[in-house]
Design a protein around this motif. Structure first.
Motif, PDB file in Angstrom:
ATOM      1  N   ARG A  29       1.190  -0.995  -0.028  1.00  0.00           N
ATOM      2  CA  ARG A  29      -0.108  -0.216   0.201  1.00  0.00           C
ATOM      3  C   ARG A  29       1.157   1.199   0.184  1.00  0.00           C
ATOM      4  O   ARG A  29       1.949   1.448   0.872  1.00  0.00           O
ATOM      5  N   SER A  30       0.507   2.415  -0.669  1.00  0.00           N
ATOM      6  CA  SER A  30       1.213   3.285  -0.637  1.00  0.00           C
ATOM      7  C   SER A  30       1.354   4.247   0.538  1.00  0.00           C
ATOM      8  O   SER A  30       0.067   4.311   0.966  1.00  0.00           O
ATOM      9  N   ILE A  31       2.697   5.138   1.019  1.00  0.00           N
ATOM     10  CA  ILE A  31       2.879   5.722   2.006  1.00  0.00           C
ATOM     11  C   ILE A  31       1.963   6.918   1.769  1.00  0.00           C
ATOM     12  O   ILE A  31       1.364   7.208   2.396  1.00  0.00           O
ATOM     13  N   ASP A  32       2.021   7.276   1.235  1.00  0.00           N
ATOM     14  CA  ASP A  32       1.986   9.062   0.971  1.00  0.00           C
ATOM     15  C   ASP A  32       0.062   8.915  -0.276  1.00  0.00           C
ATOM     16  O   ASP A  32      -0.178   9.480   0.392  1.00  0.00           O
ATOM     17  N   HIS A  33       0.030   7.914  -0.527  1.00  0.00           N
ATOM     18  CA  HIS A  33      -1.664   8.124  -0.972  1.00  0.00           C
ATOM     19  C   HIS A  33      -2.445   6.610  -0.605  1.00  0.00           C
ATOM     20  O   HIS A  33      -1.822   6.151  -0.893  1.00  0.00           O
ATOM     21  N   THR A  34      -3.722   7.743   0.438  1.00  0.00           N
ATOM     22  CA  THR A  34      -4.538   6.053   0.534  1.00  0.00           C
ATOM     23  C   THR A  34      -4.801   5.342  -0.440  1.00  0.00           C
ATOM     24  O   THR A  34      -5.622   4.341  -0.586  1.00  0.00           O
ATOM     25  N   ASP A  35      -5.296   6.025  -1.800  1.00  0.00           N
ATOM     26  CA  ASP A  35      -5.974   5.342  -2.161  1.00  0.00           C
ATOM     27  C   ASP A  35      -5.349   4.348  -3.629  1.00  0.00           C
ATOM     28  O   ASP A  35      -5.377   3.665  -4.726  1.00  0.00           O
ATOM     29  N   GLU A  36      -4.124   4.528  -3.235  1.00  0.00           N
ATOM     30  CA  GLU A  36      -2.475   3.834  -4.396  1.00  0.00           C
ATOM     31  C   GLU A  36      -2.340   2.113  -3.894  1.00  0.00           C
ATOM     32  O   GLU A  36      -1.893   2.427  -2.607  1.00  0.00           O
ATOM     33  N   PHE A  37      -2.317   1.429  -5.182  1.00  0.00           N
ATOM     34  CA  PHE A  37      -2.190   0.343  -4.086  1.00  0.00           C
ATOM     35  C   PHE A  37      -0.817   0.089  -4.503  1.00  0.00           C
ATOM     36  O   PHE A  37      -0.810  -0.055  -6.216  1.00  0.00           O
ATOM     37  N   LYS A  54      -4.028   2.510  -8.484  1.00  0.00           N
ATOM     38  CA  LYS A  54      -5.542   3.970  -7.825  1.00  0.00           C
ATOM     39  C   LYS A  54      -7.417   3.798  -8.153  1.00  0.00           C
ATOM     40  O   LYS A  54      -7.049   3.854  -9.325  1.00  0.00           O
ATOM     41  N   LEU A  69     -13.137   3.909  -3.017  1.00  0.00           N
ATOM     42  CA  LEU A  69     -12.752   4.030  -1.241  1.00  0.00           C
ATOM     43  C   LEU A  69     -13.856   4.432  -0.256  1.00  0.00           C
ATOM     44  O   LEU A  69     -14.226   3.812   0.203  1.00  0.00           O
ATOM     45  N   ALA A 116     -15.219   2.281   2.931  1.00  0.00           N
ATOM     46  CA  ALA A 116     -15.173   3.332   4.439  1.00  0.00           C
ATOM     47  C   ALA A 116     -16.177   2.546   4.936  1.00  0.00           C
ATOM     48  O   ALA A 116     -16.043   2.257   5.623  1.00  0.00           O
TER      49      ALA A 116
END
Lengths: 210, 151
Positions: free
Chosen positions: A108-116, A196, A202, A206
């Protein structure tokens, strides 16, 4: 249904040599067909990003069908509705049915929560491809990112998937011989598929969390 | 015992690759290389005519055109592999270097893997495929380090 003499109607592979994931196709055959596909699109694309988009849309249709086939063969009673489970489905089941092994890692990307990121150290689409310097950032694995996008879209998780070639650091990945292809030196680049997700996916995930 | 140079000539006689393979390899300018390539191409063809034994259709047992296969001189051995499609792989090395035939065939395999399957490579054009040159360097390293075993 009688056995047609047309080679396109016959099942792939010899009937004795069935592996659990299905019959095997020669990597060289795929490499030649893929090389022609890339050349075909390169002749019709005006820019690097257009070439990437054409390769991705070539893979999209494959993704939709692979999703149906893999989900059916997995014999799961319920379809995936959560983000993490669909990503695990893609990086293990889909990868296994396409390439014979699970993806090397899912992050999982640290900078963007919607990116893997799905990482593959030996992506087969670019095994024999040397991208010339004037084509810069083009990744030959754009076809595979199209497949992933097709699988995710078909499952109801719309996403934008792009392929990137990232240098492998020293000691990051060691396999015996350094490469599954005999005679070839260890690969310098790994393929990172950046996924993305759209904002509605997302927010839906959630909402399901609660 | 060292490898000197690899050069690859296409079917019209043009040089598509020249690569020094070791520290002992003499440095030769590009124009010289082009001349060497086309001279060798012509000599290879003429040798089949000049040979006392003429094979039917000038084709040798593997279906490729007959011609120079090996030249041995004081201080150098030159080996040539001619393929059915007319490409010549020429390897020069110091005398006494083992496994030249095997290395030539491995290079042919690498050529068919890294250049022919590359969508950005145009046939008969100079080879600009990084994968191919890296694989050749890697092969030479392995052969020099490990003796006969490469796979």
């Amino acid at each position: 249904m009688s056995r047609s003499s047309n080679i396109l109607d016959r099942p792939l592979g010899r009937s004795g040599a069935r592996s659990p994931e299905g019959s095997l196709v020669s990597l060289s055959a795929f490499a030649y067909v893929y090389s022609e596909l890339v050349q075909y699109h390169q002749g019709r694309a005006a820019s690097i990003s257009e070439l990437e988009r054409r390769l991705e849309s070539a893979g999209y249709g494959v993704g939709l069908k692979v999703l149906e086939m893999t989900a059916y063969r997995a014999k799961e009673a319920k379809r995936e509705t959560r983000l993490m489970s669909i990503l695990h489905f893609v990086s293990s089941s889909v990868w296994k049915s396409l390439f014979g092994k699970a993806a090397d890692s899912l992050e999982r990307s640290i900078d963007h929560t919607d990116e893997f990121m799905i990482i593959d150290y030996e992506p087969i689409a670019s095994t024999f491809v040397s991208v010339p310097p004037d084509l810069g950032q083009l990744s030959a694995d754009a076809y595979v990112s199209g497949i992933i996008a097709g699988v995710l879209d078909g499952a109801g998780f719309s996403a934008r998937v792009t392929a990137h070639s990232v240098n492998v650091e020293e000691g990051e990945y060691t396999k015996q011989g350094g490469n599954s292809m005999p005679g070839m030196p260890p690969r310098k680049d790994k393929a990172v598929f950046l996924v993305k997700f759209s904002p509605e996916v997302l927010s839906r995930d959630a909402a399901l969390e609660r | 015992m060292g490898f000197l140079h690899l050069f690859i000539v296409n079917k019209s006689g043009g040089l598509i690759l020249h690569r020094p393979l070791g520290p002992a390899a003499p440095r030769i300018g590009t124009n010289e290389w082009l001349r060497i390539g086309s001279t060798f191409h012509s000599l290879h063809a003429i040798a089949a005519e000049a040979s006392p034994v003429k094979l039917p259709g000038n084709k040798n047992s593997s279906g490729a055109d007959d011609g120079i296969e090996q030249i041995e001189g004081g201080g150098i051995v030159l080996k040539c592999l001619q393929t059915r499609t007319g490409i010549k792989f020429v390897l020069t090395a110091e005398p006494g270097t083992p496994d030249l035939d095997m290395v030539l065939r491995e290079i042919y395999v690498l050529y068919s893997d890294c250049t022919l399957k590359d969508p950005f490579y145009e046939l008969e054009m100079p080879i600009r495929c990084e994968l191919f040159t890296n694989a050749v360097d890697n092969l030479i390293e392995r052969v020099e380090a490990g003796g006969a075993k490469t796979r």
